[in-house]
Write a protein that holds these residues in place. Structure first.
Motif, PDB file in Angstrom:
ATOM      1  N   SER A 209       0.827  -1.207   0.000  1.00 53.92           N
ATOM      2  CA  SER A 209       0.000   0.000   0.000  1.00 53.92           C
ATOM      3  C   SER A 209       0.862   1.257   0.000  1.00 53.92           C
ATOM      4  CB  SER A 209      -0.928  -0.002   1.214  1.00 53.92           C
ATOM      5  OG  SER A 209      -1.789  -1.126   1.188  1.00 53.92           O
ATOM      6  N   TYR A 210       1.918   1.262   0.805  1.00 51.50           N
ATOM      7  CA  TYR A 210       2.815   2.421   0.819  1.00 51.50           C
ATOM      8  C   TYR A 210       3.473   2.626  -0.542  1.00 51.50           C
ATOM      9  CZ  TYR A 210       2.788   3.393   5.884  1.00 51.50           C
ATOM     10  OH  TYR A 210       2.444   3.757   7.164  1.00 51.50           O
ATOM     11  N   VAL A 211       3.977   1.555  -1.142  1.00 52.46           N
ATOM     12  CA  VAL A 211       4.663   1.693  -2.432  1.00 52.46           C
ATOM     13  C   VAL A 211       3.690   2.143  -3.512  1.00 52.46           C
ATOM     14  CG1 VAL A 211       5.859   0.430  -4.256  1.00 52.46           C
ATOM     15  CG2 VAL A 211       6.533   0.105  -1.874  1.00 52.46           C
ATOM     16  N   LEU A 212       2.482   1.591  -3.512  1.00 50.49           N
ATOM     17  CA  LEU A 212       1.488   2.032  -4.488  1.00 50.49           C
ATOM     18  C   LEU A 212       1.162   3.509  -4.306  1.00 50.49           C
ATOM     19  CD1 LEU A 212      -0.930  -1.034  -4.504  1.00 50.49           C
ATOM     20  CD2 LEU A 212       0.405  -0.204  -6.458  1.00 50.49           C
ATOM     21  N   ARG A 213       0.991   3.934  -3.055  1.00 51.19           N
ATOM     22  CA  ARG A 213       0.689   5.353  -2.817  1.00 51.19           C
ATOM     23  C   ARG A 213       1.837   6.232  -3.301  1.00 51.19           C
ATOM     24  NH1 ARG A 213      -0.861   7.454   3.162  1.00 51.19           N
ATOM     25  NH2 ARG A 213       1.413   7.430   3.438  1.00 51.19           N
ATOM     26  N   GLY A 214       3.070   5.814  -3.040  1.00 54.92           N
ATOM     27  CA  GLY A 214       4.210   6.571  -3.541  1.00 54.92           C
ATOM     28  C   GLY A 214       4.231   6.648  -5.050  1.00 54.92           C
ATOM     29  N   LEU A 215       3.893   5.539  -5.720  1.00 56.95           N
ATOM     30  CA  LEU A 215       3.851   5.516  -7.182  1.00 56.95           C
ATOM     31  C   LEU A 215       2.793   6.473  -7.711  1.00 56.95           C
ATOM     32  CD1 LEU A 215       4.510   4.384  -9.995  1.00 56.95           C
ATOM     33  CD2 LEU A 215       2.994   2.454  -9.484  1.00 56.95           C
ATOM     34  N   TYR A 216       1.605   6.464  -7.108  1.00 56.83           N
ATOM     35  CA  TYR A 216       0.537   7.342  -7.587  1.00 56.83           C
ATOM     36  C   TYR A 216       0.886   8.817  -7.389  1.00 56.83           C
ATOM     37  CZ  TYR A 216      -2.270   3.065  -7.752  1.00 56.83           C
ATOM     38  OH  TYR A 216      -2.741   1.796  -8.029  1.00 56.83           O
ATOM     39  N   TYR A 217       1.508   9.153  -6.259  1.00 57.73           N
ATOM     40  CA  TYR A 217       1.894  10.546  -6.066  1.00 57.73           C
ATOM     41  C   TYR A 217       3.026  10.944  -7.011  1.00 57.73           C
ATOM     42  CZ  TYR A 217      -1.167  11.797  -2.212  1.00 57.73           C
ATOM     43  OH  TYR A 217      -2.277  12.109  -1.458  1.00 57.73           O
ATOM     44  N   TYR A 218       3.923  10.012  -7.321  1.00 63.31           N
ATOM     45  CA  TYR A 218       4.958  10.288  -8.324  1.00 63.31           C
ATOM     46  C   TYR A 218       4.310  10.612  -9.675  1.00 63.31           C
ATOM     47  CZ  TYR A 218       8.138   8.931 -12.118  1.00 63.31           C
ATOM     48  OH  TYR A 218       8.839   8.889 -13.293  1.00 63.31           O
ATOM     49  N   ILE A 219       3.290   9.842 -10.053  1.00 60.80           N
ATOM     50  CA  ILE A 219       2.593  10.099 -11.321  1.00 60.80           C
ATOM     51  C   ILE A 219       1.887  11.442 -11.271  1.00 60.80           C
ATOM     52  CG2 ILE A 219       0.665   9.320 -12.759  1.00 60.80           C
ATOM     53  CD1 ILE A 219       1.499   6.441 -12.041  1.00 60.80           C
ATOM     54  N   LEU A 220       1.154  11.712 -10.195  1.00 62.89           N
ATOM     55  CA  LEU A 220       0.402  12.960 -10.087  1.00 62.89           C
ATOM     56  C   LEU A 220       1.308  14.189 -10.138  1.00 62.89           C
ATOM     57  CD1 LEU A 220      -2.235  12.000  -7.381  1.00 62.89           C
ATOM     58  CD2 LEU A 220      -2.763  12.904  -9.652  1.00 62.89           C
ATOM     59  N   VAL A 221       2.425  14.149  -9.407  1.00 64.46           N
ATOM     60  CA  VAL A 221       3.280  15.335  -9.372  1.00 64.46           C
ATOM     61  C   VAL A 221       3.994  15.532 -10.698  1.00 64.46           C
ATOM     62  CG1 VAL A 221       5.471  14.353  -8.501  1.00 64.46           C
ATOM     63  CG2 VAL A 221       4.758  16.647  -7.790  1.00 64.46           C
ATOM     64  N   ASN A 222       4.137  14.476 -11.489  1.00 67.90           N
ATOM     65  CA  ASN A 222       4.708  14.624 -12.823  1.00 67.90           C
ATOM     66  C   ASN A 222       3.663  14.954 -13.878  1.00 67.90           C
ATOM     67  OD1 ASN A 222       7.786  14.072 -13.157  1.00 67.90           O
ATOM     68  ND2 ASN A 222       7.110  12.687 -11.536  1.00 67.90           N
ATOM     69  N   PHE A 223       2.395  14.770 -13.550  1.00 67.48           N
ATOM     70  CA  PHE A 223       1.319  15.304 -14.387  1.00 67.48           C
ATOM     71  C   PHE A 223       1.125  16.799 -14.119  1.00 67.48           C
ATOM     72  CE2 PHE A 223      -1.386  11.134 -14.764  1.00 67.48           C
ATOM     73  CZ  PHE A 223      -0.522  10.650 -15.724  1.00 67.48           C
ATOM     74  N   PHE A 224       0.957  17.157 -12.851  1.00 69.80           N
ATOM     75  CA  PHE A 224       0.420  18.469 -12.484  1.00 69.80           C
ATOM     76  C   PHE A 224       1.373  19.343 -11.670  1.00 69.80           C
ATOM     77  CE2 PHE A 224      -3.271  15.576 -12.842  1.00 69.80           C
ATOM     78  CZ  PHE A 224      -3.961  16.218 -13.862  1.00 69.80           C
ATOM     79  N   GLY A 225       2.593  18.920 -11.445  1.00 69.01           N
ATOM     80  CA  GLY A 225       3.559  19.718 -10.704  1.00 69.01           C
ATOM     81  C   GLY A 225       4.725  20.131 -11.573  1.00 69.01           C
ATOM     82  N   VAL A 226       5.454  21.120 -11.100  1.00 70.07           N
ATOM     83  CA  VAL A 226       6.671  21.571 -11.790  1.00 70.07           C
ATOM     84  C   VAL A 226       7.745  20.493 -11.624  1.00 70.07           C
ATOM     85  CG1 VAL A 226       8.452  23.369 -11.811  1.00 70.07           C
ATOM     86  CG2 VAL A 226       6.064  23.966 -11.339  1.00 70.07           C
ATOM     87  N   PRO A 227       8.594  20.263 -12.642  1.00 71.77           N
ATOM     88  CA  PRO A 227       9.677  19.288 -12.482  1.00 71.77           C
ATOM     89  C   PRO A 227      10.521  19.589 -11.250  1.00 71.77           C
ATOM     90  CG  PRO A 227       9.512  19.966 -14.767  1.00 71.77           C
ATOM     91  CD  PRO A 227       8.576  20.847 -14.003  1.00 71.77           C
ATOM     92  N   TYR A 228      10.958  18.545 -10.578  1.00 72.01           N
ATOM     93  CA  TYR A 228      11.701  18.711  -9.335  1.00 72.01           C
ATOM     94  C   TYR A 228      12.965  19.528  -9.531  1.00 72.01           C
ATOM     95  CZ  TYR A 228      14.036  17.638  -4.941  1.00 72.01           C
ATOM     96  OH  TYR A 228      14.670  17.751  -3.726  1.00 72.01           O
ATOM     97  N   ASN A 229      13.648  19.315 -10.655  1.00 73.90           N
ATOM     98  CA  ASN A 229      14.951  19.954 -10.856  1.00 73.90           C
ATOM     99  C   ASN A 229      14.851  21.283 -11.602  1.00 73.90           C
ATOM    100  OD1 ASN A 229      14.312  18.966 -13.368  1.00 73.90           O
ATOM    101  ND2 ASN A 229      16.158  17.739 -13.639  1.00 73.90           N
TER     102      ASN A 229
END
Length: 494
Positions: A139-159
């Motif tokens: 469950s933790y790994v899946l949640r991390g994966l989904y937030y990784y996808i979301l922040v790369n859809f709708f967030g500014v690139p980390y770098n």
């Protein structure tokens, strides 16, 4: 607690609970065992086949891997609808634009709800503590994966810019129902949570590995390490990329040798040749067929030409369909399409064309070594990178392959470019890698030419370097429900 849990089940209407939850009345169900919660995990937290394309290829239309085509009449409506995404239109998800599509936002958050539900209640279930640990880890790994996808859809690139200031996506880490209008967390906060979830989940799965499933659709602890290597690549944490990749490849170094394939249709996601698979993501049968409005761009196809391969070799990823994507060049006049060469899993029970595999881990590690080489000029890092690239390529190219050497590259930048070309060849049309890579690799300028179906007229659309449209627009329906979610322009709220 259990009455409250039932209400949460109703909120999570996508969970199928009638066949395993003990029904006490028409208004209450009482999950009580670890097995009950495992079934909730499988149906409410893992990706469904309906979201398989979103997990794998939905962003490909934004990239330099596609071109517009004249299509058959039956695909004209699809082409006109997807035109909004092809030209990076800010109304692509709105009613007055490309359609009222909130799936890019809604679907990952629905799965996060399922993860949160399992994490909140699993410890109260009766059953094996080892099994509980593994389910929590998944469950933790899946949640991390989904937030990784979301922040790369709708967030500014980390770098890009300051991640502690740039806007990411809201973090919702519990199941509580509230009227609160969530605001965006910063990109840095999102990545901190992603790392924490992946690290915690991986540790729990490793501790509970005796209870892990043998189903390739279920996570096991090496998947967590592979995802950590991917996320750290986005964060420019080169030593961490290498460390996590080492952890995976020390126990699972296998790659599929394409030249030894016994079947024309055998590929990396085929159940007959599963040696490099760490985890598979299911998808709908119809999503594995033709994607007619676009076909592979000439730029992508040219990458498979032998200009950077020893003379006389063939790249089996394009010469045959022995790989994850079957590219069809125009065969009906101006008509062309992409066929995704998905394969059924064990006993033909599902279709897969994406997930996580060792080829990506080799590429993550190779790039990290080259980045270190550029920074420190330590030639040992360059040789280690080239070892990884050669290991992948000798499993992808035809008989007679000869390893590349440092003498084939005049400087470190050429080696890096070679590595990034190899990454693009290997991971195209899979895992949203190309769009996410373009974001972290400097958001370069991209040109799309839309081809009118009636008269063949060409219209040019340009995504400028560092364009704010590298951050997808939040659907209008979502913004109407929560005005606290403001749009982003180059890292600044507006």
């Amino acid at each position: 607690m259990k009455s409250k849990l039932f209400l949460l089940f109703l909120a999570l209407c996508f969970i199928q609970c009638d066949d395993f939850l003990e029904e006490q009345s028409q208004s209450e169900v009482r999950p009580s065992t670890v097995s009950d919660m495992e079934k909730i995990l499988e149906s409410g937290a893992y990706p469904t086949e309906e979201m398989g394309a979103l997990m794998n290829r939905k962003t490909e239309i934004f990239t330099d891997n596609v071109r517009s085509n004249i299509v058959e009449a039956g695909y004209q409506a699809q082409k006109e609808n997807e035109m909004w995404r092809f030209r990076w239109d800010l109304l692509m998800f709105n009613e007055d634009g490309g359609g009222n599509d909130i799936s890019f936002w809604k679907v990952p958050y629905e799965r996060i709800m399922g993860c949160n539900l399992v994490l909140e209640y699993i410890d109260q279930m009766a059953g094996s503590d080892v099994k509980k640990a593994h389910i929590k880890g998944e469950s933790y790994v899946l949640r991390g994966l989904y937030y990784y996808i979301l922040v790369n859809f709708f967030g500014v690139p980390y770098n890009y810019g300051d991640p502690t200031i740039n806007s990411g996506v809201p973090l919702k880490l519990n199941t509580g129902v509230t009227d609160e209008k969530f605001k965006r967390n910063s990109v840095a906060e999102c990545y901190e949570q992603i790392l924490e979830d992946l690290e915690t989940g991986t540790r729990l799965m490793k501790e509970g590995q005796e209870a892990q499933s043998n189903d390739v659709l279920r996570l096991r602890y090496p998947v967590g390490w592979a995802l950590l290597s991917r996320v750290c690549l986005h964060m420019n944490k080169w030593d961490e990329v290498i460390c996590y990749a080492d952890s995976v490849l020390d126990i699972h170094p296998q790659l599929f040798e394409m030249k030894s394939a016994t079947s024309y249709s055998s590929g990396v996601y085929d159940s007959r040749t599963p040696m490099e698979l760490l985890w598979c993501c299911v998808e709908k049968d119809e999503d594995t067929m033709a994607l007619y409005p676009c076909s592979p761009s000439e730029e992508l196809l040219d990458l498979y030409v032998l200009y950077d391969i020893k003379e006389g070799l063939s790249d089996l990823r394009i010469v045959t369909s022995n790989t994850f994507a079957y590219f069809v060049k125009p065969t009906w006049g101006d008509y062309a399409g992409i066929y995704v060469n998905s394969k059924k899993g064990v006993n033909g029970t599902y279709w897969v064309n994406g997930g996580i595999r060792t080829a990506e881990v080799y590429l993550n590690r190779a790039e990290a070594y080259i980045r270190k080489y550029i920074e420190t000029h330590n030639e040992e890092d360059a040789y280690l990178a080239l070892n990884d690239l050669n290991e992948l390529r000798r499993n992808r190219l035809s008989a007679g392959y000869v390893d590349m050497t440092m003498a084939d590259f005049t400087n470190a930048d050429e080696l890096l470019e070679f590595c990034l070309r190899e990454r693009r060849r290997e991971l195209c049309y899979e895992g949203n890698h190309r769009w996410f890579d373009l974001r972290r690799l400097g958001m370069p300028e991209i040109t799309h030419i839309f081809l009118d179906n009636d008269n063949g007229h060409e219209t040019k659309y340009v995504l400028q370097k560092n364009d704010s449209r590298y951050v997808l627009p939040i659907p209008g329906e979502v913004l109407r429900r929560n005005p606290n979610l403001t749009e982003i322009v180059n890292g600044n709220n507006k």
